[in-house]
Design a protein around this motif. Structure first.
Motif, PDB file in Angstrom:
ATOM      1  N   LYS A   3       0.825  -1.205   0.000  1.00  0.00           N
ATOM      2  CA  LYS A   3       0.000   0.000   0.000  1.00  0.00           C
ATOM      3  C   LYS A   3       0.861   1.259   0.000  1.00  0.00           C
ATOM      4  CE  LYS A   3      -4.049  -0.005   0.502  1.00  0.00           C
ATOM      5  NZ  LYS A   3      -5.149   0.031  -0.497  1.00  0.00           N
ATOM      6  N   THR A   4       2.162   1.106  -0.319  1.00  0.00           N
ATOM      7  CA  THR A   4       3.061   2.261  -0.370  1.00  0.00           C
ATOM      8  C   THR A   4       3.238   2.713  -1.813  1.00  0.00           C
ATOM      9  OG1 THR A   4       4.260   1.549   1.607  1.00  0.00           O
ATOM     10  CG2 THR A   4       5.378   3.099   0.139  1.00  0.00           C
ATOM     11  N   LEU A  23      -4.470   8.972  -0.565  1.00  0.00           N
ATOM     12  CA  LEU A  23      -4.676   8.908   0.885  1.00  0.00           C
ATOM     13  C   LEU A  23      -6.115   8.503   1.207  1.00  0.00           C
ATOM     14  CD1 LEU A  23      -2.695  12.079   2.016  1.00  0.00           C
ATOM     15  CD2 LEU A  23      -2.053   9.699   2.458  1.00  0.00           C
ATOM     16  N   GLY A  26      -6.548   4.878   1.112  1.00  0.00           N
ATOM     17  CA  GLY A  26      -5.852   4.091   2.120  1.00  0.00           C
ATOM     18  C   GLY A  26      -4.405   3.783   1.828  1.00  0.00           C
ATOM     19  N   TYR A  27      -3.785   4.515   0.930  1.00  0.00           N
ATOM     20  CA  TYR A  27      -2.380   4.271   0.595  1.00  0.00           C
ATOM     21  C   TYR A  27      -1.430   5.079   1.486  1.00  0.00           C
ATOM     22  CZ  TYR A  27      -3.719   1.656  -3.527  1.00  0.00           C
ATOM     23  OH  TYR A  27      -4.235   0.696  -4.368  1.00  0.00           O
ATOM     24  N   GLU A  28      -0.229   4.545   1.624  1.00  0.00           N
ATOM     25  CA  GLU A  28       0.872   5.283   2.251  1.00  0.00           C
ATOM     26  C   GLU A  28       1.582   6.028   1.127  1.00  0.00           C
ATOM     27  OE1 GLU A  28       1.872   5.005   5.556  1.00  0.00           O
ATOM     28  OE2 GLU A  28       0.265   3.591   6.110  1.00  0.00           O
ATOM     29  N   ARG A  30       4.502   8.479  -0.331  1.00  0.00           N
ATOM     30  CA  ARG A  30       5.783   9.172  -0.229  1.00  0.00           C
ATOM     31  C   ARG A  30       5.829  10.212  -1.340  1.00  0.00           C
ATOM     32  NH1 ARG A  30       9.176   3.793  -0.482  1.00  0.00           N
ATOM     33  NH2 ARG A  30       8.776   2.901   1.587  1.00  0.00           N
ATOM     34  N   ASP A  49      -0.775  13.880   8.736  1.00  0.00           N
ATOM     35  CA  ASP A  49      -1.247  12.550   8.366  1.00  0.00           C
ATOM     36  C   ASP A  49      -0.071  11.578   8.418  1.00  0.00           C
ATOM     37  OD1 ASP A  49      -2.179  10.219   7.038  1.00  0.00           O
ATOM     38  OD2 ASP A  49      -3.578  11.408   5.837  1.00  0.00           O
ATOM     39  N   HIS A  51       0.267   8.834   7.207  1.00  0.00           N
ATOM     40  CA  HIS A  51       0.377   8.063   5.968  1.00  0.00           C
ATOM     41  C   HIS A  51       1.007   8.869   4.835  1.00  0.00           C
ATOM     42  CE1 HIS A  51      -2.022   5.024   7.942  1.00  0.00           C
ATOM     43  NE2 HIS A  51      -2.976   5.905   8.170  1.00  0.00           N
ATOM     44  N   GLU A  53       4.374  11.355   3.681  1.00  0.00           N
ATOM     45  CA  GLU A  53       5.719  11.859   3.967  1.00  0.00           C
ATOM     46  C   GLU A  53       6.232  12.598   2.734  1.00  0.00           C
ATOM     47  OE1 GLU A  53      10.211  10.167   5.052  1.00  0.00           O
ATOM     48  OE2 GLU A  53       8.581   8.780   4.589  1.00  0.00           O
TER      49      GLU A  53
END
Length: 319
Positions: A3-4, A23, A26-28, A30, A49, A51, A53
């Motif tokens: 999920k990244t 987001l 439900g994803y992380e 970057r 958040d 989740h 960065e």
């Protein structure tokens, strides 16, 4: 499936909407952005958040790209680019380095990690349309600026990675996108510029005769298209357009945006040779393969943008 995901250009106008869409699913996320065109203000809603960065860095630097695209990355949404037509005419080297070399760095990182890629291109690569029909993906290309040329070169490179390495890639060409968080100074889009000037009581200035047309796509519809297409196995190796299938002249757009008492004036175009006269999308391929279609009408989108600008200082200007 991991999920990244990675979003290059995450702090840019479309990038922040893609980030929000991811987001919400439900994803992380970057994000990577050098903030030369994007802004921390665009992603401040995600600052707390866990989740999300944001890495401040440049796609032209391979080590930086390699740090964010890792073995656990499910997909890379590549939006990091130089996007200013006028700037590309004045400084073509900067657009080549970011849009071509930067894309090479992203593709290499994704090849090393077998990460699928959604490469976001531009409708500005297309040749002039000579009929009332929309531009489909088979329409001839004819970049009219170093910006458009560099974006088309990036697409060709990505296609080479798809065929040469079996890297899962889709090439995406959204038409003129507008909405909240778009710049509203001269580096912004025409809808945002007109809306801001109208709110400030300034004259709406139209370059040239104003007969040039644009197919205007709202930001949330564009972001949904980019995410849906990138994750779809049915469109790997394809080029996909996204638009409403309707175009509007700049003259008519000015009339739509202008409030009572707002003046409209025609001025000489800086670089008329780089102006594509007619841009109208044929989005049928995206509809057929993805089931995607836009949801926000131009009238509704302009009203959303107006209300957003009214809620912010400087009417949303990011100067």
């Amino acid at each position: 499936m991991s999920k990244t995901v990675v979003v290059t250009g995450a702090a840019g106008f479309i990038g922040r909407w893609v980030t929000e869409e991811l987001l919400d699913r439900g994803y992380e996320v970057r994000g990577l952005d050098d903030l030369s065109n994007g802004s921390r203000r665009n992603v401040e809603a995600f600052a707390d958040d866990p989740h999300f960065e944001l890495t401040v860095g440049d796609v032209r630097d391979q080590e930086t790209v390699d740090r964010v695209v890792t073995e656990d990355t499910a997909a890379c949404f590549h939006l990091g680019a130089k996007i200013d037509v006028q700037e590309s005419l004045d400084d073509p080297e900067s657009h080549f380095e970011t849009n071509v070399t930067g894309t090479y760095n992203v593709l290499e990182a994704c090849r090393e990690t077998d990460t699928r890629v959604g490469l976001v291109g531009t409708c500005m690569v297309y040749d002039v349309a000579d009929s009332d029909g929309g531009i489909d993906e088979n329409h001839p290309t004819k970049p009219a600026s170093p910006y458009a040329g560099s974006k088309l070169a990036a697409e060709d490179l990505a296609e080479g990675y798809y065929h040469g390495y079996d890297l899962p890639i889709v090439i995406l060409r959204p038409f003129n996108t507008y909405g909240p968080f778009q710049k509203s100074d001269m580096a912004g889009g025409v809808v945002s510029i007109f809306t801001r000037r109208d709110l400030e009581g300034d004259t709406l200035k139209i370059f040239g005769e104003g007969t040039q047309t644009r197919d205007l796509l709202y930001a949330t519809d564009c972001a949904r298209f980019i995410v849906d297409a990138t994750f779809s196995d049915d469109v790997l190796g394809e080029v996909l357009n996204a638009g409403t299938g309707e175009d509007i002249s700049i003259n008519d757009l000015a009339e739509l945006v202008a409030s009572d008492g707002t003046d409209i004036k025609h001025v000489e175009h800086h670089h008329p040779q780089s102006e594509v006269q007619k841009l109208k999308c044929d989005p049928s391929k995206a509809n057929e393969l993805l089931g995607w279609e836009p949801k926000v009408s131009l009238k509704e989108g302009v009203q959303n943008l107006r209300e957003w600008m009214q809620e912010r200082d400087e009417f949303g200007s990011q100067r």
